[in-house]
Scaffold this motif. Structure first.
Motif, PDB file in Angstrom:
ATOM      1  N   TYR A   1       0.828  -1.210   0.000  1.00 19.88           N
ATOM      2  CA  TYR A   1       0.000   0.000   0.000  1.00 19.88           C
ATOM      3  C   TYR A   1       0.860   1.257   0.000  1.00 19.88           C
ATOM      4  CZ  TYR A   1      -3.391   3.468   1.619  1.00 19.88           C
ATOM      5  OH  TYR A   1      -4.175   4.589   1.748  1.00 19.88           O
TER       6      TYR A   1
ATOM      7  N   THR B   1     -10.332   6.051   0.833  1.00 16.85           N
ATOM      8  CA  THR B   1      -9.857   4.753   1.287  1.00 16.85           C
ATOM      9  C   THR B   1     -10.327   4.461   2.706  1.00 16.85           C
ATOM     10  OG1 THR B   1      -7.905   4.835  -0.137  1.00 16.85           O
ATOM     11  CG2 THR B   1      -7.791   3.377   1.775  1.00 16.85           C
TER      12      THR B   1
ATOM     13  N   TYR C   1      -8.893   3.372  -6.905  1.00 12.76           N
ATOM     14  CA  TYR C   1      -9.993   3.350  -5.937  1.00 12.76           C
ATOM     15  C   TYR C   1     -10.425   1.921  -5.581  1.00 12.76           C
ATOM     16  CZ  TYR C   1     -10.674   8.335  -5.500  1.00 12.76           C
ATOM     17  OH  TYR C   1     -10.495   9.660  -5.179  1.00 12.76           O
TER      18      TYR C   1
ATOM     19  N   GLY D   1      -8.239   1.189  -2.917  1.00 13.27           N
ATOM     20  CA  GLY D   1      -8.777   1.864  -1.736  1.00 13.27           C
ATOM     21  C   GLY D   1      -9.877   1.062  -1.064  1.00 13.27           C
TER      22      GLY D   1
END
Length: 593
Positions: free
Chosen positions: A58, A91, A163, A166
């Motif tokens: 991440y 997120t 996304y 996320g």
């Protein structure tokens, strides 16, 4: 002989029953969890190892994102900083979705599993935008300043993948934090202390993963290729999935309960239906379920937010309190009412964390853009600007270790608290340190602009200002020290203080504070840019930072953080730690504080 064997068998059953957890958790076979066999520190390596690996992947995307947007997609600085803040915010908003799914339907184990798979899908989609000629960003020769901004399908597919990442990471984080804490039984004296240590180790694992992501992964992305960096990130998430599954036989599982949002909504509806009545003797006329169910401990009735007590007021015939006939939209239990009160009680603390996160999120955007204008040479080695966050992560690890091994025994002598400082006191220390981080950033920026003007570089966006990027180290260290106190304490506070029935929601609530803080940061950047940029004036946050006044923005954040700390002192002073039945006030160390 048979009588003796029967007695021995019964004795073994009693001993095993005494070794069962008190929170209703079960093992892999669905039987009551036995403390000596599953959970506790047996599962620690799997849960912390999993979050370490996920964090590597991440952070490998997150900390280089603002540079990817500006250098590869040719998006201007203010819009890139705003987009990063919006993505970070979104997120953490997804964490609320993950908590609801885990608490109500799938359970935390399966929600974590599904979230990691979603994370992998998002990363694979991002990789396609760097690999397929029809989707990869168009090349721009020479300086990236003045290049055409990437739009259309190229940008949309990249943001779609971003996304989806996320959704995966946002849903994963609160569930795994709570799942890891579920491995420790609050009713067991040894595991209570182990759980507190778990939260400190948790944040060290998160930070250590960030250390790898911010050094090795980002270096690969900026010096070799983003495609290779993102591919390595996929590998880390896949390995995390394998580690997580490998620990399955050692986990304790909590069964999904009723929808926590529905439980809270029932309190509001039931209280509204009885808005005319007066509850004169709350303790005698409020309804509570006759037995504890699914490991949910009963909560002591509190005198705060008394208007919600009407939801548990018994005003009709005895049939109203019959468990099989009771309508939860008309009559709620005291524990259910206290769950709803909890959200009111922690709201001021949550608001303080929102402001804190507005300052903290700058390390992902403006700090990186600030570093990108400076001399990044270390002898002959070029340090990627996004890798400066290594100092933040090192500060987190060092401060956490120092606090646990040195400060806790020392401070305990003065406070009498087994953890040295209470959870809210630790959060307060972090709120102060983040203010000094903004002060440091402002002072460096003043010097940076002065040197740029002296060398006539303020209108030359491609030249590096002859000031070492390592002048930014103090502000990164202060942010890391701040997070070591604030973030670990927040994780523990929002899990420990929440009633069992809404712990997933509570953990995600803490994460959504960062979400709102990210949106607030984005809003401030947009407003400041709109107000300060006019005519030939490039504004505080200029596309050519050395021609702007980024220091003014940091001064503004410093003032905002100072006001936040003052208000936090008042809120935290009035906070009352939770009690359960039987009354634990005498033994609860937080309550004594």
């Amino acid at each position: 002989m048979s009588i003796q064997m029967t007695d021995q068998f019964c004795g073994m059953q009693e001993a095993q029953k005494a070794d069962n957890t008190t929170d209703g958790s079960v093992d892999l076979r669905g039987k009551p969890a036995v403390i000596s066999r599953v959970g506790g520190h047996r599962s620690l390596a799997f849960t912390l190892g999993c979050i370490f690996l996920i964090r590597v992947a991440y952070d490998g995307v997150t900390y280089s994102l603002v540079l990817y947007l500006t250098r590869k997609l040719h998006i201007n600085n203010s819009k890139a900083a705003s987009d990063v803040s919006n993505w970070i915010a979104s997120t953490t908003i997804f964490s609320l979705l993950g908590a609801i799914v885990a608490d109500s339907y799938l359970g935390r184990y399966w929600t974590c599993l599904g979230s990691m798979i979603i994370h992998i899908i998002g990363l694979l989609l991002i990789i396609t935008t760097t690999a397929l000629p029809s989707l990869e960003p168009h090349k721009c020769t020479g300086s990236s300043v003045g290049c055409t901004e990437t739009t259309g399908r190229r940008l949309n597919v990249f943001y779609l993948g971003l996304y989806i990442v996320g959704v995966g990471f946002g849903s994963f984080l609160p569930c795994l934090i709570s799942f890891g804490a579920d491995q420790y039984d609050e009713g067991h004296p040894v595991e209570v202390n182990q759980k507190s240590l778990y939260f400190s180790m948790l944040y060290v694992a998160i930070s250590s993963g960030g250390l790898i992501g911010n050094s090795i992964i980002i270096y690969i992305e900026e010096n070799i290729s983003y495609k290779l960096g993102y591919a390595i990130s996929v590998g880390f998430v896949a390995f995390a999935l394998l580690v997580y599954i490998s620990g399955t036989p050692y986990y304790r599982f909590q069964k999904p309960r009723s929808n926590p949002l529905a439980r809270i909504a029932q309190v509001w509806v039931a209280a509204a239906r009885k808005w005319r009545i007066k509850v004169s003797a709350p303790d005698n006329h409020l309804y509570e379920a006759p037995v504890e169910k699914e490991g949910i401990r009963k909560l002591v009735h509190s005198n705060q937010f008394r208007f919600l007590d009407k939801a548990a007021a018994v005003i009709s015939s005895p049939e109203e309190v019959n468990e099989s006939q009771r309508n939860p939209w008309k009559l709620c239990t005291v524990t259910q009412v206290e769950e709803a009160k909890f959200l009111f009680q922690v709201a001021p603390i949550w608001l303080s964390i929102v402001i804190y996160s507005t300052l903290d999120v700058q390390i992902l955007s403006l700090f990186v853009e600030q570093a990108a204008t400076m001399d990044n040479r270390l002898n002959k080695f070029l340090v990627p600007p996004a890798s400066m966050s290594i100092f933040q992560i090192l500060a987190v690890c060092v401060c956490t270790f120092t606090y646990e091994s040195v400060l806790v025994p020392f401070v305990r002598r003065f406070t009498g608290h087994p953890r040295g400082l209470t959870m809210l006191q630790r959060i307060g220390v972090g709120l102060v340190l983040i203010v000094f981080a903004m002060l440091s950033a402002a002072l460096v920026e003043i010097n940076l602009v002065r040197i740029a003007n002296n060398h006539r570089l303020h209108n030359n966006p491609t030249s590096k200002v002859p000031l070492s990027m390592f002048w930014l180290v103090p502000q990164y260290l202060l942010v890391g020290a701040s997070e070591a106190f604030t973030d670990a304490a927040q994780f523990e506070f929002f899990y420990d203080q929440a009633p069992e029935g809404i712990r997933g929601i509570s953990t995600s609530l803490q994460l959504t504070a960062y979400s709102v803080g990210g949106y607030l940061s984005s809003f401030l950047i947009i407003v400041v840019t709109a107000i300060t940029r006019h005519g030939t004036n490039s504004g505080w946050i200029s596309n050519r930072l050395n021609n702007g006044h980024l220091d003014y923005f940091f001064w503004m954040l410093m003032i905002l953080g100072s006001l936040n700390f003052v208000s936090y002192l008042a809120f935290s002073h009035n906070y009352k730690y939770k009690k359960t039945v039987p009354d634990q006030a005498a033994t609860d160390p937080e309550q004594r504080s």
